[in-house]
Scaffold this motif. Structure first.
Motif, PDB file in Angstrom:
ATOM      1  N   ILE A  91      90.747  18.344  14.842  1.00  0.00           N
ATOM      2  CA  ILE A  91      91.624  18.144  15.919  1.00  0.00           C
ATOM      3  C   ILE A  91      90.738  19.152  16.465  1.00  0.00           C
ATOM      4  O   ILE A  91      89.791  18.391  18.013  1.00  0.00           O
ATOM      5  N   PRO A  92      90.844  20.372  16.588  1.00  0.00           N
ATOM      6  CA  PRO A  92      90.365  21.834  16.940  1.00  0.00           C
ATOM      7  C   PRO A  92      89.101  21.525  17.008  1.00  0.00           C
ATOM      8  O   PRO A  92      88.272  21.846  18.435  1.00  0.00           O
ATOM      9  N   TYR A  93      88.077  21.052  16.149  1.00  0.00           N
ATOM     10  CA  TYR A  93      86.750  20.991  15.920  1.00  0.00           C
ATOM     11  C   TYR A  93      85.749  19.910  17.203  1.00  0.00           C
ATOM     12  O   TYR A  93      85.899  20.130  18.495  1.00  0.00           O
ATOM     13  N   TYR A  94      86.395  18.608  17.440  1.00  0.00           N
ATOM     14  CA  TYR A  94      86.243  17.007  18.461  1.00  0.00           C
ATOM     15  C   TYR A  94      87.304  18.022  19.404  1.00  0.00           C
ATOM     16  O   TYR A  94      86.133  17.636  20.314  1.00  0.00           O
ATOM     17  N   LEU A  95      87.577  18.326  19.347  1.00  0.00           N
ATOM     18  CA  LEU A  95      88.545  18.087  21.298  1.00  0.00           C
ATOM     19  C   LEU A  95      87.674  19.714  22.003  1.00  0.00           C
ATOM     20  O   LEU A  95      87.295  20.326  23.222  1.00  0.00           O
ATOM     21  N   LEU A  96      87.246  20.987  20.556  1.00  0.00           N
ATOM     22  CA  LEU A  96      85.942  21.728  21.726  1.00  0.00           C
ATOM     23  C   LEU A  96      85.047  21.451  21.969  1.00  0.00           C
ATOM     24  O   LEU A  96      84.505  21.862  22.981  1.00  0.00           O
ATOM     25  N   VAL A  97      83.876  20.597  21.294  1.00  0.00           N
ATOM     26  CA  VAL A  97      82.574  20.059  22.252  1.00  0.00           C
ATOM     27  C   VAL A  97      82.734  19.105  22.493  1.00  0.00           C
ATOM     28  O   VAL A  97      82.409  18.910  23.871  1.00  0.00           O
ATOM     29  N   VAL A  98      84.920  18.524  22.821  1.00  0.00           N
ATOM     30  CA  VAL A  98      84.811  17.943  24.256  1.00  0.00           C
ATOM     31  C   VAL A  98      84.800  18.789  25.899  1.00  0.00           C
ATOM     32  O   VAL A  98      84.770  18.348  26.268  1.00  0.00           O
ATOM     33  N   ALA A  99      85.656  19.514  25.300  1.00  0.00           N
ATOM     34  CA  ALA A  99      86.392  20.718  26.198  1.00  0.00           C
ATOM     35  C   ALA A  99      84.271  21.519  26.989  1.00  0.00           C
ATOM     36  O   ALA A  99      84.369  21.849  27.808  1.00  0.00           O
TER      37      ALA A  99
END
Length: 357
Positions: A91-99
């Protein structure tokens, strides 16, 4: 020329994810022929070769920043990206690139994602924090929408569409006569929490062989499923059983499934492949995403709504054989319906692209 950046589980020899990426590319280019597509991939050279798009390594921060900077639309999906079953950092990886895309003021869309399971509070908090800031959320099933709302995601528009892979449904699907020697394809995965699956599938395979069927074990994820498929065939110990251990490209998987009379599946996209090709399925659930798809398409969910054993699977296969034409028509009905939903997701993406400043 507009640029779209895609983030997902791409480049890892998972036939399901590679097929949905192919479907997304096909339908988006159909709607916008000149669009430039860049994929964040675990194997950029393989992604470029298989899909004819530009790709950069998903863990190269400089390359990721560069392509997101150039993007007119950033797409996260499809697939089950926002879940913490496969690891704490998913979850942190995929949302980091979204952020990153949000920070760079890009249009951001969740593309037919499946949500959950999310077991940790930190993951739920992070999903709520980031998801409420994106421009559009499309999900592949109603259960995912309920999970997002339960986490407090309320601000962006949320639409339930369908898995992108259904854009690959053939334009015409005719009658599927049973061949002289019918074939059952087993797409399984090792899962320690799913008790009795191995024994039940072996019992079903023996039953089918005794009735004159061939049995094929097809690993949908080369890295995770191949050894398990080989072990299953060895335990079966019958010459009528084979394992597809080479050429595990997603297009080969689709071709193998298209020639089958029945698919027994644990992997979600194995069940979807069969459905989009009009092949009857027996579904065994290890995850809510599998349960949701089977329930949405009116199938029994073995291991959840129906007990999982050799006897129950044999009863189900006998029922399918008895009503074979009806089962094929049921699969084709859902394939057509879900194709419309998959294409609608792409149309929404193109509309969002047109609103860019």
């Amino acid at each position: 020329m507009a640029t779209i950046v895609l983030s997902g589980y791409y480049g890892y020899e998972n036939a399901g994810d590679e097929a949905l990426l192919k479907a997304m590319i096909i339908v988006m280019r159909k709607l916008q022929p000149n669009v430039r597509i860049i994929v964040l991939s675990g194997n950029p050279s393989l992604t470029r070769k298989d899909h004819g798009v530009h790709a950069v390594h998903r863990y190269n921060p400089f390359a990721v920043f560069s392509v997101v900077w150039k993007a007119d639309l950033f797409i996260s999906g499809g697939g089950s990206l926002l879940q913490d079953v496969t690891g704490r950092l998913t979850i942190p990886y995929y949302l980091l690139v979204v952020a990153l895309a949000l920070f760079l003021r890009k249009k951001v869309m969740f593309y037919a994602q499946g949500i959950g399971p999310v077991q940790r509070n930190f993951g739920k908090w992070l999903i709520r924090l980031i998801s409420n800031r994106v421009d559009l959320i499309t999900l592949r099933d109603a259960a995912s929408a309920r999970r997002l709302k339960a986490m407090g995601v309320t601000d962006p528009q949320i639409c339930v569409t369908g898995d992108p892979v259904f854009a690959l449904v053939p334009e015409q699907s005719g009658h599927r006569p049973q061949p002289l020697v019918p074939e059952a394809v087993f797409c399984l995965r090792p899962w320690r929490k799913m008790k009795g699956m191995e024994e039940a599938c072996l019992a079903l395979a023996r039953h089918l062989i005794d009735r004159g069927w061939r049995v094929t074990f097809l690993p949908l994820h080369a890295g995770e499923d191949r050894e398990f498929a080989i072990t299953m065939a060895e335990q079966l110990g019958r010459s009528e059983a084979q394992v597809v251990s080479r050429g595990l490209h997603f297009e080969n998987a689709l071709e193998i499934v298209s020639e089958a009379s029945l698919l027994v599946g644990v992997r979600l996209h194995a069940l979807m492949f069969a459905t989009l090709l009009g092949v009857p399925v027996i579904g065994i659930s290890y995850d809510p995403k599998v349960t949701g798809f089977l329930e949405d398409t009116g199938r029994p969910v073995f291991g959840v709504t129906h007990p999982l054993s050799g006897n129950t699977l044999i009863e189900e296969v006998d029922r399918i054989i008895k009503n074979y034409d009806d089962e094929c028509h049921k699969a084709s009905f859902w394939a057509a319906r879900l194709k419309e939903r998959a294409e609608e997701t792409a149309r929404m993406a193109m509309e969002l692209l047109e609103t860019r400043q």
